[in-house]
Design a protein around this motif. Structure first.
Motif, PDB file in Angstrom:
ATOM      1  N   GLY A 185       3.846  -1.285   3.250  1.00 46.44           N
ATOM      2  CA  GLY A 185       2.563  -1.828   3.481  1.00 46.44           C
ATOM      3  C   GLY A 185       2.430  -3.329   3.137  1.00 46.44           C
ATOM      4  N   THR A 186       2.960  -3.761   1.965  1.00 49.42           N
ATOM      5  CA  THR A 186       3.117  -5.127   1.862  1.00 49.42           C
ATOM      6  C   THR A 186       3.917  -5.949   3.160  1.00 49.42           C
ATOM      7  OG1 THR A 186       2.968  -4.803  -0.448  1.00 49.42           O
ATOM      8  CG2 THR A 186       3.677  -6.692   0.193  1.00 49.42           C
ATOM      9  N   ARG A 187       5.020  -5.470   3.394  1.00 47.79           N
ATOM     10  CA  ARG A 187       5.765  -5.883   4.591  1.00 47.79           C
ATOM     11  C   ARG A 187       5.028  -6.090   5.888  1.00 47.79           C
ATOM     12  NH1 ARG A 187       8.611  -4.538   8.907  1.00 47.79           N
ATOM     13  NH2 ARG A 187       7.789  -2.403   8.567  1.00 47.79           N
ATOM     14  N   ILE A 188       4.184  -5.189   6.278  1.00 46.06           N
ATOM     15  CA  ILE A 188       3.516  -5.103   7.451  1.00 46.06           C
ATOM     16  C   ILE A 188       2.267  -6.115   7.144  1.00 46.06           C
ATOM     17  CG2 ILE A 188       1.845  -3.776   8.916  1.00 46.06           C
ATOM     18  CD1 ILE A 188       3.727  -1.423   8.168  1.00 46.06           C
ATOM     19  N   LEU A 189       1.888  -6.028   5.880  1.00 47.75           N
ATOM     20  CA  LEU A 189       0.631  -7.272   5.944  1.00 47.75           C
ATOM     21  C   LEU A 189       1.070  -8.613   5.734  1.00 47.75           C
ATOM     22  CD1 LEU A 189      -2.394  -7.779   5.109  1.00 47.75           C
ATOM     23  CD2 LEU A 189      -1.670  -7.459   2.889  1.00 47.75           C
ATOM     24  N   VAL A 190       2.291  -8.844   5.402  1.00 50.56           N
ATOM     25  CA  VAL A 190       2.893 -10.097   5.213  1.00 50.56           C
ATOM     26  C   VAL A 190       3.300 -10.785   6.708  1.00 50.56           C
ATOM     27  CG1 VAL A 190       5.063 -11.630   4.588  1.00 50.56           C
ATOM     28  CG2 VAL A 190       3.843 -10.243   3.067  1.00 50.56           C
ATOM     29  N   GLN A 191       3.590  -9.808   7.474  1.00 49.08           N
ATOM     30  CA  GLN A 191       3.931 -10.171   8.956  1.00 49.08           C
ATOM     31  C   GLN A 191       2.670 -10.605   9.789  1.00 49.08           C
ATOM     32  OE1 GLN A 191       5.379  -6.646  10.835  1.00 49.08           O
ATOM     33  NE2 GLN A 191       7.642  -7.160   9.860  1.00 49.08           N
ATOM     34  N   GLY A 192       1.506 -10.101   9.252  1.00 50.01           N
ATOM     35  CA  GLY A 192       0.053 -10.604   9.763  1.00 50.01           C
ATOM     36  C   GLY A 192      -0.182 -11.782   9.131  1.00 50.01           C
ATOM     37  N   LEU A 193       0.052 -12.089   8.027  1.00 44.92           N
ATOM     38  CA  LEU A 193      -0.238 -13.192   7.189  1.00 44.92           C
ATOM     39  C   LEU A 193       0.487 -14.427   7.592  1.00 44.92           C
ATOM     40  CD1 LEU A 193      -0.818 -11.902   3.673  1.00 44.92           C
ATOM     41  CD2 LEU A 193      -2.615 -12.640   5.172  1.00 44.92           C
ATOM     42  N   LEU A 194       1.738 -14.224   8.061  1.00 44.40           N
ATOM     43  CA  LEU A 194       2.549 -15.509   8.678  1.00 44.40           C
ATOM     44  C   LEU A 194       1.982 -16.088   9.748  1.00 44.40           C
ATOM     45  CD1 LEU A 194       5.963 -13.929   8.036  1.00 44.40           C
ATOM     46  CD2 LEU A 194       5.103 -15.804   6.790  1.00 44.40           C
ATOM     47  N   GLU A 195       1.015 -15.326  10.387  1.00 46.03           N
ATOM     48  CA  GLU A 195       0.383 -15.923  11.643  1.00 46.03           C
ATOM     49  C   GLU A 195      -1.027 -16.298  11.145  1.00 46.03           C
ATOM     50  OE1 GLU A 195       0.717 -13.179  14.979  1.00 46.03           O
ATOM     51  OE2 GLU A 195       2.614 -12.460  14.684  1.00 46.03           O
ATOM     52  N   ASN A 196      -1.383 -16.263  10.116  1.00 47.33           N
ATOM     53  CA  ASN A 196      -2.719 -16.672   9.757  1.00 47.33           C
ATOM     54  C   ASN A 196      -2.929 -17.787   9.123  1.00 47.33           C
ATOM     55  OD1 ASN A 196      -4.912 -16.712   7.519  1.00 47.33           O
ATOM     56  ND2 ASN A 196      -5.704 -14.924   8.851  1.00 47.33           N
ATOM     57  N   ARG A 197      -3.589 -19.031   9.325  1.00 42.33           N
ATOM     58  CA  ARG A 197      -3.608 -20.122   8.849  1.00 42.33           C
ATOM     59  C   ARG A 197      -4.993 -20.407   8.072  1.00 42.33           C
ATOM     60  NH1 ARG A 197       1.008 -21.558   7.989  1.00 42.33           N
ATOM     61  NH2 ARG A 197       0.436 -23.743   7.591  1.00 42.33           N
ATOM     62  N   THR A 198      -5.856 -19.479   7.888  1.00 40.29           N
ATOM     63  CA  THR A 198      -7.226 -19.818   7.143  1.00 40.29           C
ATOM     64  C   THR A 198      -7.430 -18.905   5.869  1.00 40.29           C
ATOM     65  OG1 THR A 198      -8.109 -17.798   8.453  1.00 40.29           O
ATOM     66  CG2 THR A 198      -8.336 -20.160   9.394  1.00 40.29           C
ATOM     67  N   LEU A 199      -6.510 -17.925   5.593  1.00 35.87           N
ATOM     68  CA  LEU A 199      -6.732 -17.088   4.286  1.00 35.87           C
ATOM     69  C   LEU A 199      -6.310 -17.956   3.165  1.00 35.87           C
ATOM     70  CD1 LEU A 199      -7.468 -14.274   3.869  1.00 35.87           C
ATOM     71  CD2 LEU A 199      -5.116 -13.683   3.471  1.00 35.87           C
ATOM     72  N   ARG A 200      -7.440 -18.219   2.177  1.00 37.45           N
ATOM     73  CA  ARG A 200      -7.084 -18.804   1.042  1.00 37.45           C
ATOM     74  C   ARG A 200      -6.794 -17.880  -0.411  1.00 37.45           C
ATOM     75  NH1 ARG A 200      -6.436 -21.759   4.510  1.00 37.45           N
ATOM     76  NH2 ARG A 200      -7.474 -23.717   4.923  1.00 37.45           N
ATOM     77  N   CYS A 201      -7.433 -16.757  -0.211  1.00 38.41           N
ATOM     78  CA  CYS A 201      -7.349 -15.806  -1.467  1.00 38.41           C
ATOM     79  C   CYS A 201      -6.873 -14.478  -1.047  1.00 38.41           C
ATOM     80  CB  CYS A 201      -8.621 -15.982  -2.067  1.00 38.41           C
ATOM     81  SG  CYS A 201      -8.739 -14.636  -3.666  1.00 38.41           S
ATOM     82  N   LEU A 202      -5.925 -13.888  -1.834  1.00 32.86           N
ATOM     83  CA  LEU A 202      -5.465 -12.381  -1.284  1.00 32.86           C
ATOM     84  C   LEU A 202      -5.372 -11.730  -2.724  1.00 32.86           C
ATOM     85  CD1 LEU A 202      -4.533 -10.426   0.756  1.00 32.86           C
ATOM     86  CD2 LEU A 202      -2.149 -11.287   0.309  1.00 32.86           C
ATOM     87  N   ASP A 203      -5.910 -10.776  -2.864  1.00 27.21           N
ATOM     88  CA  ASP A 203      -6.194  -9.926  -3.942  1.00 27.21           C
ATOM     89  C   ASP A 203      -5.358  -8.611  -3.644  1.00 27.21           C
ATOM     90  OD1 ASP A 203      -6.644  -8.420  -6.443  1.00 27.21           O
ATOM     91  OD2 ASP A 203      -8.869  -8.507  -6.073  1.00 27.21           O
ATOM     92  N   LEU A 204      -4.119  -8.474  -4.430  1.00 28.15           N
ATOM     93  CA  LEU A 204      -3.515  -7.210  -4.042  1.00 28.15           C
ATOM     94  C   LEU A 204      -3.313  -6.248  -5.389  1.00 28.15           C
ATOM     95  CD1 LEU A 204      -0.571  -8.546  -1.831  1.00 28.15           C
ATOM     96  CD2 LEU A 204      -2.655  -7.132  -1.175  1.00 28.15           C
ATOM     97  N   LYS A 205      -4.443  -6.346  -6.173  1.00 25.46           N
ATOM     98  CA  LYS A 205      -4.348  -5.782  -7.483  1.00 25.46           C
ATOM     99  C   LYS A 205      -3.946  -4.292  -7.391  1.00 25.46           C
ATOM    100  CE  LYS A 205      -7.546  -7.249  -9.792  1.00 25.46           C
ATOM    101  NZ  LYS A 205      -8.932  -7.440 -10.468  1.00 25.46           N
ATOM    102  N   ALA A 206      -3.145  -3.652  -8.414  1.00 25.96           N
ATOM    103  CA  ALA A 206      -2.806  -2.284  -8.313  1.00 25.96           C
ATOM    104  C   ALA A 206      -2.536  -1.592  -7.045  1.00 25.96           C
ATOM    105  CB  ALA A 206      -4.172  -1.501  -8.993  1.00 25.96           C
ATOM    106  N   ASN A 207      -1.505  -2.086  -6.289  1.00 19.32           N
ATOM    107  CA  ASN A 207      -1.156  -1.576  -5.009  1.00 19.32           C
ATOM    108  C   ASN A 207       0.263  -0.891  -4.958  1.00 19.32           C
ATOM    109  OD1 ASN A 207      -3.026  -1.743  -2.583  1.00 19.32           O
ATOM    110  ND2 ASN A 207      -3.506  -3.924  -3.444  1.00 19.32           N
ATOM    111  N   ASN A 208       1.052  -0.678  -6.077  1.00 21.56           N
ATOM    112  CA  ASN A 208       2.100  -0.072  -6.267  1.00 21.56           C
ATOM    113  C   ASN A 208       3.306  -1.032  -5.571  1.00 21.56           C
ATOM    114  OD1 ASN A 208       3.849   1.802  -7.204  1.00 21.56           O
ATOM    115  ND2 ASN A 208       3.547   3.148  -5.218  1.00 21.56           N
TER     116      ASN A 208
END
Length: 453
Positions: A295-318
């Motif tokens: 799931g982190t790999r899939i999410l990173v693929q979307g984030l690579l095309e995003n230029r506005t996100l400043r804060c990402l909270d992935l606490k306790a996601n195994n």
């Protein structure tokens, strides 16, 4: 001479005396309809406000102009009496007094407030009906509500549906057009309440009036918090899809800790689509959702095309070593991400090594949280090496890991060398030297303690 008098502009002088006095006629009509006596009668029904002359209506928050008598507490008492409910003391405290000018109002009715917690007066679904009726009765000139906080209560799915149904109407009729923050965290909303929140996101999607945007309201909701609301998968998917397709105003989204019953309930695809297509999101909290490495790999693929996100909270996601390597790819791409929270993920020394190496080239990250990540002294030393090279990190959290003397000494040396950096470094730990014998610098050891800052 006579012709000029006959053809001069304007009405003849003898017609002016025949015209009735317009002020006296208007006063007579108002008295005939009982307009003067109505001002002292009070409220006739729920939501009715006393009529006031136009010259007494001032802009909200402008103390230089005369302001009308504010009757919000009186209106709330009548609404509760019609609904057979006892007025909540916290709501009464939040409403402005009658002797104060109107202005911005942040409606913080959290259930963990001492006024409601000690007396067991938390907000229930019937109370939500009274509060929404109160919002419907707010005059536009009385107050400007900028935030609604109903966290730590027992609203439930019925209360959430009531809010989603009446808030858009209250936004159009009353002073909720400036609503920016909406918090219903730690309320058992379940599936229906989550779907109602998704509908609210769609109704407050665009800025504009009813005619210009197909019935959408003028409000620009910028912050929505739904943490620990027992949301089911369908609700979270609906919220992500609304943000991907319909909403272009939301800045902060918190959907941490939903109710997931199986590993098949993977939300990473929907989150990746949301961050890829939404150009306005700046802060996303998706903690405790068991995304895992894939799931982190899939999410990173979307984030690579995003230029506005400043804060990402992935606490306790195994997230383990493989997931940390995917996040290192995101940091190495020098994205605009400024805050990365990885607390309570078993990334271990090898995973934090990938992230530390990516920090050598990253110039945007400001805050990194790797607490409770199963690190040993080796992993902490790798982070210290990255901090020595990176000059943009402003806050680092590492204390809740397995520190040893070597890691404490390494950070002690690094902090002595970065005292003159342009941006100060805030830490949740403090390494210091403890001498074994007084005045003997050769007999000493290093430890790390939690910082009190």
């Amino acid at each position: 001479m006579g012709a000029s008098k006959f053809f001069r502009r304007g009405k003849p002088a003898w017609t002016e005396a025949r015209q009735p006095d317009k002020k006296k006629e208007k006063r007579r009509r108002n008295q005939g309809r009982g307009g003067e006596e109505r001002r002292g009668e009070g409220l006739r029904h729920v939501g009715e406000v006393l009529p006031l002359p136009r010259r007494q209506r001032s802009l909200a928050g402008d103390p230089r102009r005369p302001y009308p008598q504010i009757l919000m507490k009186r209106l709330y008492d009548e609404v509760c009496r019609h609904g057979n409910r006892k007025p909540n003391p916290l709501v009464l405290d939040l409403l402005p007094d009658e002797d104060k000018p109107p202005g911005d109002l942040a409606f913080h009715a959290a259930g963990n407030n001492r006024h409601t917690f000690e007396k067991s007066l938390r907000i229930l679904p019937p109370d939500i009906s009274c509060i929404t009726e109160l919002f419907l009765g707010f005059p536009k000139w009385s107050a400007v509500i900028t935030a609604l906080d109903f966290s730590y209560n027992f609203i439930g799915d019925a209360g959430a549906e009531e809010l989603a149904r009446l808030l858009p109407e209250a936004i159009k009729r009353a002073g909720l057009a400036h609503l920016r923050a909406f918090d219903v965290s730690l309320n058992p909303l379940h599936k229906k309440g989550g779907l109602a929140a998704a509908a609210l996101i769609e109704k407050t999607a665009h800025k504009g009036d009813d005619g210009a945007n197909g019935g959408r309201s003028k409000v620009m909701l910028q912050e929505l918090r739904l943490a620990s609301c027992e949301l089911e998968v369908d609700s979270v998917v609906a919220i992500a899809e609304r943000l991907a397709l319909a909403n272009r105003t939301l800045r902060v989204l918190d959907v941490s800790n939903p109710r997931l019953f199986s590993l098949q309930a993977d939300l990473s695809e929907h989150y990746a689509r949301m961050v890829r297509m939404n150009p306005t999101l700046e802060t996303v909290h998706v903690a405790k959702q068991r995304l895992g490495d894939e799931g982190t790999r899939i999410l990173v693929q979307g984030l690579l095309e995003n230029r506005t996100l400043r804060c990402l909270d992935l606490k306790a996601n195994n997230i383990s070593i493989t997931g940390a390597s995917h996040l290192a790819t995101l940091l190495r791409a020098d994205s605009n991400l400024e805050t990365l929270i990885l607390r309570a993920n078993p990334i271990q020394d090898e995973g934090v090594g990938h992230i530390s190496h990516a920090l050598w080239y990253n110039r945007s990250l400001r805050h990194l949280d790797c607490g409770m990540c199963a690190l040993t002294g080796k992993g902490v030393c790798q982070v210290a090496d990255a901090i020595e090279r990176n000059t943009t990190i402003e806050r680092l959290e590492l204390f809740e890991n397995a520190w040893d003397e070597d890691s404490a000494q390494r950070f002690h040396e690094v902090l002595e060398g970065v005292q003159n950096r342009l941006t100060p470094l805030a830490l949740d730990f403090l390494p210091y030297c403890v001498p074994v014998k007084p005045h003997d610098i050769n007999m000493q050891y290093f430890v790390a303690a939690r910082s009190l800052d």
